[in-house]
Design a protein around this motif. Structure first.
Motif, mmCIF file in Angstrom:
data_model
loop_
_atom_site.group_PDB
_atom_site.id
_atom_site.type_symbol
_atom_site.label_atom_id
_atom_site.label_comp_id
_atom_site.label_asym_id
_atom_site.label_seq_id
_atom_site.Cartn_x
_atom_site.Cartn_y
_atom_site.Cartn_z
ATOM 1 N N PHE A 22 8.701 19.133 24.303
ATOM 2 C CA PHE A 22 8.550 17.382 23.632
ATOM 3 C C PHE A 22 7.881 17.112 24.802
ATOM 4 C CE2 PHE A 22 11.036 13.636 22.577
ATOM 5 C CZ PHE A 22 9.485 13.323 21.662
ATOM 6 N N ASP A 23 9.591 16.905 26.090
ATOM 7 C CA ASP A 23 9.207 15.915 26.927
ATOM 8 C C ASP A 23 7.798 16.274 27.619
ATOM 9 O OD1 ASP A 23 12.097 15.415 26.283
ATOM 10 O OD2 ASP A 23 12.876 16.204 27.722
ATOM 11 N N ALA A 24 7.473 17.373 27.736
ATOM 12 C CA ALA A 24 6.176 17.722 28.704
ATOM 13 C C ALA A 24 5.307 16.728 28.195
ATOM 14 C CB ALA A 24 5.914 19.477 28.574
ATOM 15 N N ILE A 25 4.970 16.954 26.446
ATOM 16 C CA ILE A 25 4.149 16.231 25.856
ATOM 17 C C ILE A 25 4.362 14.249 26.901
ATOM 18 C CG2 ILE A 25 2.891 15.612 23.311
ATOM 19 C CD1 ILE A 25 3.696 18.305 22.838
ATOM 20 N N LYS A 26 5.469 14.306 26.132
ATOM 21 C CA LYS A 26 5.306 12.478 26.373
ATOM 22 C C LYS A 26 5.135 12.202 28.209
ATOM 23 C CE LYS A 26 9.609 11.212 25.538
ATOM 24 N NZ LYS A 26 10.594 10.952 25.722
ATOM 25 N N LEU A 27 4.927 13.222 29.141
ATOM 26 C CA LEU A 27 4.930 12.650 30.379
ATOM 27 C C LEU A 27 3.237 13.044 30.558
ATOM 28 C CD1 LEU A 27 7.442 14.905 31.923
ATOM 29 C CD2 LEU A 27 7.489 12.076 31.803
ATOM 30 N N LEU A 28 3.163 13.525 29.807
ATOM 31 C CA LEU A 28 1.533 13.898 30.114
ATOM 32 C C LEU A 28 1.194 12.633 28.820
ATOM 33 C CD1 LEU A 28 -0.928 16.153 30.782
ATOM 34 C CD2 LEU A 28 -0.484 16.816 29.325
ATOM 35 N N ARG A 29 1.309 12.004 27.923
ATOM 36 C CA ARG A 29 0.232 11.597 27.660
ATOM 37 C C ARG A 29 1.171 10.316 28.410
ATOM 38 N NH1 ARG A 29 0.801 10.124 21.956
ATOM 39 N NH2 ARG A 29 -0.108 8.490 22.754
ATOM 40 N N LYS A 30 1.975 10.346 28.994
ATOM 41 C CA LYS A 30 2.121 8.560 29.102
ATOM 42 C C LYS A 30 1.498 8.624 30.738
ATOM 43 C CE LYS A 30 6.648 7.306 30.376
ATOM 44 N NZ LYS A 30 8.069 7.304 31.226
ATOM 45 N N SER A 31 0.951 9.976 31.313
ATOM 46 C CA SER A 31 -0.178 9.584 32.630
ATOM 47 C C SER A 31 -1.567 9.899 32.216
ATOM 48 C CB SER A 31 0.308 10.858 33.097
ATOM 49 O OG SER A 31 -0.517 12.110 32.591
ATOM 50 N N GLY A 32 -1.241 9.220 30.714
ATOM 51 C CA GLY A 32 -3.161 8.820 30.201
ATOM 52 C C GLY A 32 -4.241 9.920 30.737
ATOM 53 N N VAL A 33 -3.595 11.495 30.474
ATOM 54 C CA VAL A 33 -4.630 12.546 30.621
ATOM 55 C C VAL A 33 -4.817 12.828 29.617
ATOM 56 C CG1 VAL A 33 -4.850 14.560 31.181
ATOM 57 C CG2 VAL A 33 -3.436 13.413 32.632
ATOM 58 N N ALA A 34 -4.294 12.875 28.849
ATOM 59 C CA ALA A 34 -4.968 13.077 27.491
ATOM 60 C C ALA A 34 -3.715 12.721 26.098
ATOM 61 C CB ALA A 34 -4.500 14.705 27.067
ATOM 62 N N ASN A 35 -4.552 12.239 24.814
ATOM 63 C CA ASN A 35 -4.037 12.191 23.392
ATOM 64 C C ASN A 35 -3.398 13.141 23.312
ATOM 65 O OD1 ASN A 35 -5.570 13.823 21.576
ATOM 66 N ND2 ASN A 35 -7.041 12.808 21.398
ATOM 67 N N LEU A 36 -2.087 12.950 21.817
ATOM 68 C CA LEU A 36 -1.001 13.810 21.236
ATOM 69 C C LEU A 36 -2.247 15.265 20.802
ATOM 70 C CD1 LEU A 36 1.273 13.950 20.416
ATOM 71 C CD2 LEU A 36 0.795 12.609 18.493
ATOM 72 N N ALA A 37 -3.143 15.698 20.034
ATOM 73 C CA ALA A 37 -3.166 16.684 20.300
ATOM 74 C C ALA A 37 -4.599 17.302 21.238
ATOM 75 C CB ALA A 37 -4.612 16.301 18.909
#
Length: 165
Positions: A22-37
């Motif tokens: 969950f935290d990894a997804i939040k951090l990756l989304r915050k970096s703007g690299v990918a959308n949620l899916a």
């Protein structure tokens, strides 16, 4: 869209290695690299790779000296017999001795194997011609004895009833 070959940010990898998807997804989304899916799919794949590396290195680093490694598909017949008797812990122990698996892997394997087994009634085997859930039929001799007793009782009653009139 996320690049599959592009390395993930260090804080994302750290969160994954901690086991916090969950935290990894939040951090990756915050970096703007990918959308949620995309982030979810990418990180789940990366988590599988990390877990595969961990399990491979754990099996390679700690071979069991007391029990020889056998073929991965080999299943000890004694473990199957223990499962049939309802002794799950004994089946896990036998499988661990036979294959050198860890406790969790052996438990999972025994539970999966138990799901594939055909349940049997004590004293009966699947070769007795019964379908799963079918109850053995009673002997027809019992029914004939009941019918004869009812007819005999009716005859005695009729004889004594006629005799008293």
């Amino acid at each position: 869209m996320a690049q599959p070959n592009r390395p993930l940010p260090e804080e994302v990898l750290t969160a994954l290695q901690r086991g916090s998807l969950f935290d990894a997804i939040k951090l990756l989304r915050k970096s703007g690299v990918a959308n949620l899916a995309e982030a979810k799919a990418l990180l789940e794949a990366e988590a599988r790779r990390i877990n595969a590396r961990k399990s491979t290195s754990a099996h390679a680093a700690a071979p069991s000296a007391s029990s020889p490694q056998r073929a991965p598909g080999a299943w000890p017949p004694a473990a199957t017999e223990a499962l049939r008797r309802g002794h799950k812990i004994e089946a896990i122990r036998l499988l661990r001795e036979h294959s050198g698996l860890g406790l969790k892997e052996a438990k999972d394997a025994v539970e999966a194997h138990a799901q594939t087994m055909v349940p049997t009634v004590e004293g009966l085997s699947p070769r007795d011609g019964l379908s799963p859930g079918e109850v053995p039929r009673t002997s027809s001799v019992v029914w004939w004895l009941v019918i004869i007793a009812v007819i005999g009782g009716a005859a005695v009653y009729h004889y004594f009833l006629r005799g008293s009139v």
